[in-house]
Scaffold this motif. Structure first.
Motif, PDB file in Angstrom:
ATOM      1  N   GLU A  52       0.834  -1.199   0.000  1.00  0.00           N
ATOM      2  CA  GLU A  52       0.000   0.000   0.000  1.00  0.00           C
ATOM      3  C   GLU A  52       0.871   1.252   0.000  1.00  0.00           C
ATOM      4  O   GLU A  52       0.515   2.270  -0.594  1.00  0.00           O
ATOM      5  N   GLY A  67      -8.500  -7.643  -1.568  1.00  0.00           N
ATOM      6  CA  GLY A  67      -7.901  -7.789  -2.891  1.00  0.00           C
ATOM      7  C   GLY A  67      -8.778  -8.618  -3.800  1.00  0.00           C
ATOM      8  O   GLY A  67      -9.611  -9.419  -3.348  1.00  0.00           O
ATOM      9  N   ARG A 102      -5.229  -4.563  -5.277  1.00  0.00           N
ATOM     10  CA  ARG A 102      -5.643  -4.127  -3.948  1.00  0.00           C
ATOM     11  C   ARG A 102      -6.932  -3.322  -4.077  1.00  0.00           C
ATOM     12  O   ARG A 102      -7.035  -2.439  -4.920  1.00  0.00           O
TER      13      ARG A 102
END
Length: 258
Positions: free
Chosen positions: A123, A182, A215
């Protein structure tokens, strides 16, 4: 270690599969929407962050905008240059990694379109891309992000399908992972003569097979993170006409102001 989206061979094999005719046909309208959303005038500057084959870059340039396209894949940029030449538009294409690229030139608008966000291993890398885009914009500039959200991924979820495209029989399989953090996608290409029965029985021999995970962020979550990355405001919409982001949303389009 290199990530899958840095692999030239992957894009050579899969770009014709993922960028089908429908996505090319919608490009002029998307470019028009971007121009309207960002209130761009003739000569306004636009950064196409992750421009790929130049699908949107070329259409933006055709609207008398000064366009710079950035992508990590050289073969994609070469194809984009050919498209720009064929359409008679001038575009500055740069081969660079968005996780590291910050433009010395500041833009009126930046775009990241067609679900090309959320594929980094971490991230932190995703957010670094957003920070770099913010740093490449003028004060008051607009960022338009189109991507699959956690909500739209669930709303339109399909386990997969089998279809023909670009000279292959294509089988896709999708699944949610880590409590919808995800979306796992598997794309398998078979010789065109392969039957659906062979694919479903598992007797077909694939030519190419690729698995990747995107994601998934919820709209409120991603808007908040975008604001934390250098934008004064970020709002989510259900399409490029800026309809409400609700149960009728087709996609997630985030419009952020620096």
């Amino acid at each position: 270690m290199s990530q899958w989206f840095e692999n030239e061979n992957f894009w050579i094999n899969f770009a014709p599969i993922m960028f089908d005719d429908a996505h090319w046909q919608e490009a002029p309208a998307v470019a028009q929407y971007v121009k309207k959303i960002a209130n761009l005038k003739k000569g306004s500057s636009v950064l196409d962050a992750g421009c790929g084959l130049g699908r949107i870059s070329v259409e933006l340039a055709a609207l008398d905008l000064e366009v710079t396209g950035v992508d990590i894949i050289k073969s994609e940029l070469d194809a984009a240059r050919e498209s720009a030449k064929a359409e008679g538009v001038q575009i500055d294409f740069i081969n660079a990694d968005l996780r590291a690229f910050v433009s010395p030139k500041k833009f009126d608008c930046a775009v990241n379109l067609y679900t090309s966000f959320g594929y980094c291993d971490t991230e932190m890398e995703d957010m670094q891309i957003i920070k770099n885009i913010a740093a490449s914009l003028k004060e008051g500039g607009t960022f338009v992000l189109e991507c699959v959200s956690r909500e739209t991924a669930a709303l339109y979820f399909t386990p997969g399908e089998i279809f023909e495209r670009a000279g292959y029989k294509v089988a896709t399989h999708f699944s949610a992972i880590n409590s919808w953090q995800g979306l796992r996608s598997q794309w398998t290409l078979y010789p065109l003569e392969t039957s659906e029965k062979q694919i479903k029985e598992g007797s077909a021999v694939p030519v190419y097979d690729h698995v990747f995970v995107q994601r998934l962020y919820s709209a409120p979550e991603l808007c908040k993170k975008i604001e934390e990355c250098g934008f004064s405001q970020a709002d989510a919409y259900g399409d490029f006409t800026l309809t409400p982001y609700n149960e009728n949303a087709r996609i997630m389009v985030i419009v952020a102001k620096k």
